[in-house]
Design a protein around this motif. Structure first.
Motif, PDB file in Angstrom:
ATOM      1  N   ASP A  77       0.829  -1.200   0.000  1.00 62.58           N
ATOM      2  CA  ASP A  77       0.000   0.000   0.000  1.00 62.58           C
ATOM      3  C   ASP A  77       0.869   1.258   0.000  1.00 62.58           C
ATOM      4  OD1 ASP A  77       0.568   0.900   2.682  1.00 62.58           O
ATOM      5  OD2 ASP A  77      -0.776  -0.646   3.427  1.00 62.58           O
ATOM      6  N   PRO A  78       0.292   2.382  -0.428  1.00 62.17           N
ATOM      7  CA  PRO A  78       1.085   3.611  -0.579  1.00 62.17           C
ATOM      8  C   PRO A  78       1.763   4.067   0.707  1.00 62.17           C
ATOM      9  CG  PRO A  78      -1.007   3.818  -1.727  1.00 62.17           C
ATOM     10  CD  PRO A  78      -1.088   2.547  -0.935  1.00 62.17           C
ATOM     11  N   LEU A  79       1.109   3.868   1.841  1.00 60.69           N
ATOM     12  CA  LEU A  79       1.720   4.275   3.104  1.00 60.69           C
ATOM     13  C   LEU A  79       3.004   3.497   3.354  1.00 60.69           C
ATOM     14  CD1 LEU A  79       1.800   5.751   5.812  1.00 60.69           C
ATOM     15  CD2 LEU A  79       0.280   3.970   6.733  1.00 60.69           C
ATOM     16  N   GLN A  80       2.950   2.179   3.175  1.00 59.92           N
ATOM     17  CA  GLN A  80       4.138   1.366   3.411  1.00 59.92           C
ATOM     18  C   GLN A  80       5.247   1.691   2.415  1.00 59.92           C
ATOM     19  OE1 GLN A  80       4.865  -0.727   6.001  1.00 59.92           O
ATOM     20  NE2 GLN A  80       3.029   0.239   6.817  1.00 59.92           N
ATOM     21  N   THR A  81       4.872   1.977   1.186  1.00 63.41           N
ATOM     22  CA  THR A  81       5.874   2.357   0.191  1.00 63.41           C
ATOM     23  C   THR A  81       6.566   3.654   0.589  1.00 63.41           C
ATOM     24  OG1 THR A  81       4.646   1.251  -1.583  1.00 63.41           O
ATOM     25  CG2 THR A  81       6.231   2.935  -2.239  1.00 63.41           C
ATOM     26  N   ALA A  82       5.792   4.618   1.064  1.00 64.56           N
ATOM     27  CA  ALA A  82       6.369   5.893   1.495  1.00 64.56           C
ATOM     28  C   ALA A  82       7.264   5.711   2.715  1.00 64.56           C
ATOM     29  CB  ALA A  82       5.254   6.889   1.801  1.00 64.56           C
ATOM     30  N   VAL A  83       6.811   4.895   3.655  1.00 64.24           N
ATOM     31  CA  VAL A  83       7.617   4.628   4.853  1.00 64.24           C
ATOM     32  C   VAL A  83       8.941   3.974   4.462  1.00 64.24           C
ATOM     33  CG1 VAL A  83       7.758   3.203   6.939  1.00 64.24           C
ATOM     34  CG2 VAL A  83       5.686   4.525   6.466  1.00 64.24           C
ATOM     35  N   TRP A  84       8.882   2.994   3.567  1.00 63.45           N
ATOM     36  CA  TRP A  84      10.096   2.305   3.151  1.00 63.45           C
ATOM     37  C   TRP A  84      11.079   3.258   2.469  1.00 63.45           C
ATOM     38  CZ3 TRP A  84      13.471  -1.279   3.681  1.00 63.45           C
ATOM     39  CH2 TRP A  84      14.398  -1.531   2.668  1.00 63.45           C
ATOM     40  N   ARG A  85      10.575   4.099   1.595  1.00 66.73           N
ATOM     41  CA  ARG A  85      11.468   5.019   0.884  1.00 66.73           C
ATOM     42  C   ARG A  85      12.193   5.947   1.853  1.00 66.73           C
ATOM     43  NH1 ARG A  85       7.452   6.512  -4.205  1.00 66.73           N
ATOM     44  NH2 ARG A  85       7.906   4.633  -5.437  1.00 66.73           N
ATOM     45  N   LEU A  86      11.488   6.422   2.849  1.00 67.00           N
ATOM     46  CA  LEU A  86      12.121   7.288   3.842  1.00 67.00           C
ATOM     47  C   LEU A  86      13.104   6.508   4.701  1.00 67.00           C
ATOM     48  CD1 LEU A  86       8.972   9.357   4.843  1.00 67.00           C
ATOM     49  CD2 LEU A  86      11.035  10.265   3.749  1.00 67.00           C
ATOM     50  N   ARG A  87      12.687   5.339   5.157  1.00 65.96           N
ATOM     51  CA  ARG A  87      13.572   4.508   5.982  1.00 65.96           C
ATOM     52  C   ARG A  87      14.859   4.166   5.240  1.00 65.96           C
ATOM     53  NH1 ARG A  87      12.593  -1.883   7.452  1.00 65.96           N
ATOM     54  NH2 ARG A  87      14.510  -2.169   8.658  1.00 65.96           N
ATOM     55  N   SER A  88      14.732   3.785   3.994  1.00 66.39           N
ATOM     56  CA  SER A  88      15.898   3.344   3.232  1.00 66.39           C
ATOM     57  C   SER A  88      16.889   4.474   2.987  1.00 66.39           C
ATOM     58  CB  SER A  88      15.463   2.742   1.895  1.00 66.39           C
ATOM     59  OG  SER A  88      14.891   3.727   1.056  1.00 66.39           O
ATOM     60  N   ARG A  89      16.440   5.708   3.141  1.00 67.99           N
ATOM     61  CA  ARG A  89      17.295   6.880   2.952  1.00 67.99           C
ATOM     62  C   ARG A  89      17.676   7.539   4.274  1.00 67.99           C
ATOM     63  NH1 ARG A  89      14.476   5.657  -1.217  1.00 67.99           N
ATOM     64  NH2 ARG A  89      15.042   6.218  -3.361  1.00 67.99           N
ATOM     65  N   ALA A  90      17.527   6.790   5.357  1.00 63.89           N
ATOM     66  CA  ALA A  90      17.930   7.239   6.695  1.00 63.89           C
ATOM     67  C   ALA A  90      17.044   8.340   7.253  1.00 63.89           C
ATOM     68  CB  ALA A  90      19.402   7.682   6.704  1.00 63.89           C
ATOM     69  N   CYS A  91      15.810   8.438   6.761  1.00 59.72           N
ATOM     70  CA  CYS A  91      14.869   9.454   7.255  1.00 59.72           C
ATOM     71  C   CYS A  91      13.871   8.790   8.206  1.00 59.72           C
ATOM     72  CB  CYS A  91      14.149  10.120   6.091  1.00 59.72           C
ATOM     73  SG  CYS A  91      15.242  10.964   4.926  1.00 59.72           S
ATOM     74  N   TRP A  92      14.386   8.218   9.295  1.00 61.38           N
ATOM     75  CA  TRP A  92      13.540   7.437  10.190  1.00 61.38           C
ATOM     76  C   TRP A  92      12.483   8.291  10.891  1.00 61.38           C
ATOM     77  CZ3 TRP A  92      18.942   6.781  10.270  1.00 61.38           C
ATOM     78  CH2 TRP A  92      19.394   5.569   9.731  1.00 61.38           C
ATOM     79  N   THR A  93      12.848   9.491  11.289  1.00 64.38           N
ATOM     80  CA  THR A  93      11.888  10.350  11.987  1.00 64.38           C
ATOM     81  C   THR A  93      10.721  10.704  11.079  1.00 64.38           C
ATOM     82  OG1 THR A  93      13.684  11.267  13.336  1.00 64.38           O
ATOM     83  CG2 THR A  93      11.616  12.484  13.275  1.00 64.38           C
ATOM     84  N   ASP A  94      11.012  11.011   9.827  1.00 65.01           N
ATOM     85  CA  ASP A  94       9.947  11.323   8.872  1.00 65.01           C
ATOM     86  C   ASP A  94       9.075  10.096   8.613  1.00 65.01           C
ATOM     87  OD1 ASP A  94      10.884  13.906   8.648  1.00 65.01           O
ATOM     88  OD2 ASP A  94      12.067  13.504   6.848  1.00 65.01           O
ATOM     89  N   ALA A  95       9.708   8.931   8.511  1.00 65.74           N
ATOM     90  CA  ALA A  95       8.948   7.698   8.292  1.00 65.74           C
ATOM     91  C   ALA A  95       8.027   7.421   9.478  1.00 65.74           C
ATOM     92  CB  ALA A  95       9.900   6.526   8.075  1.00 65.74           C
ATOM     93  N   ALA A  96       8.554   7.610  10.686  1.00 66.44           N
ATOM     94  CA  ALA A  96       7.751   7.384  11.888  1.00 66.44           C
ATOM     95  C   ALA A  96       6.588   8.367  11.961  1.00 66.44           C
ATOM     96  CB  ALA A  96       8.626   7.501  13.130  1.00 66.44           C
TER      97      ALA A  96
END
Length: 253
Positions: free
Chosen positions: A11-30
């Motif tokens: 789903d789009p939410l998980q895709t967005a979370v993954w993209r941020l996580r994979s680029r070290a943007c954990w706070t934004d993903a959270a």
């Protein structure tokens, strides 16, 4: 929620979370999960895991990770959720101990033991738990044989219930033990597999460590230097993350 964001159909939410996580943007993903995590146990656990991973990679954000984990623990109502929360508790305590923030080794062992009692073999999350018990054995107990057994269980679980990101970790850590034993060809194969998976997934924050590890097993000095140079480039691109990689990349400072 569906999937982890790493494959088509998630789903789009998980895709967005993954993209941020994979680029070290954990706070934004959270932050993307914050509203859902207020009432949904799975989202709360995912948010806690993201902030815990930030601690391991940056050595920062411990209070936020602790708060998120407590919230996830409060929402856990069945054995699977409680086991997953205990696994995250163990990982956060392990990270704090490994990085010298505070000795929480006993807490980590207790939490992972509690998770093992709640997550039987074959259960969702068991492979990740086995991997984390391997980390404890290797890095805090200096027990490579126990670590290898745990990593192999995790590897089998991540293969049986496809989890390519976890496989990239099990390949890398099994390869590290092989390198420690002088098994250069086995180590090089494992590190190469880890790198391949991470590049395919687009796991940018994990690619520099994979490159640096492969360089350690590369017999050709020029090839090893090229691998380290690329690792240094990615390390700088992500603002010096993961912090613990710096000592392996003398040109990255």
């Amino acid at each position: 929620m569906s999937g982890s964001g790493t494959t088509a159909g998630d789903d789009p939410l998980q895709t967005a979370v993954w993209r941020l996580r994979s680029r070290a943007c954990w706070t934004d993903a959270a932050a993307l999960l914050e509203r859902l995590a207020a009432t949904d146990a799975r989202a709360a656990l995912q948010r806690a895991a993201l902030l815990g991973e930030r601690c391991l990679y940056t050595e920062q954000g411990w209070a936020a990770a602790e708060d998120a984990l407590r919230a996830a623990e409060a929402l856990a109502h069945n054995d699977g959720e409680r086991g997953a929360a205990a696994c995250e508790r163990g990982q956060l305590a392990y990270s704090a101990t490994l990085l010298g923030v505070r000795d929480r080794a006993d807490e980590a062992r207790s939490a992972l033991g509690r998770a093992a009692a709640l997550l039987p073999p074959g259960a969702p999350g068991r492979a990740l738990l086995d991997f984390r018990r391997g980390l404890m054995a290797e890095n805090l107990s200096d027990s490579p044989q126990a670590a290898r057994a745990a990593y192999r269980r995790a590897h089998a679980g991540a293969t049986a219930h496809p989890d390519p990101l976890l496989l990239s970790f099990t390949w890398r850590h099994l390869a590290g033990l092989a390198l420690r034993d002088g098994e250069l060809a086995e180590a090089r194969h494992g590190f190469a597999e880890s790198l391949r998976i991470r590049e395919e997934l687009g796991y940018l924050v994990g690619t520099a460590p994979a490159l640096a590890s492969l360089a350690e097993a590369e017999p050709d000095p020029e090839a090893a230097e090229r691998l380290r140079a690329e690792a240094s480039r990615l390390f700088r691109l992500l603002g010096g993350v993961p912090t613990w990689l710096a000592e392996h990349l003398p040109t990255a400072a």
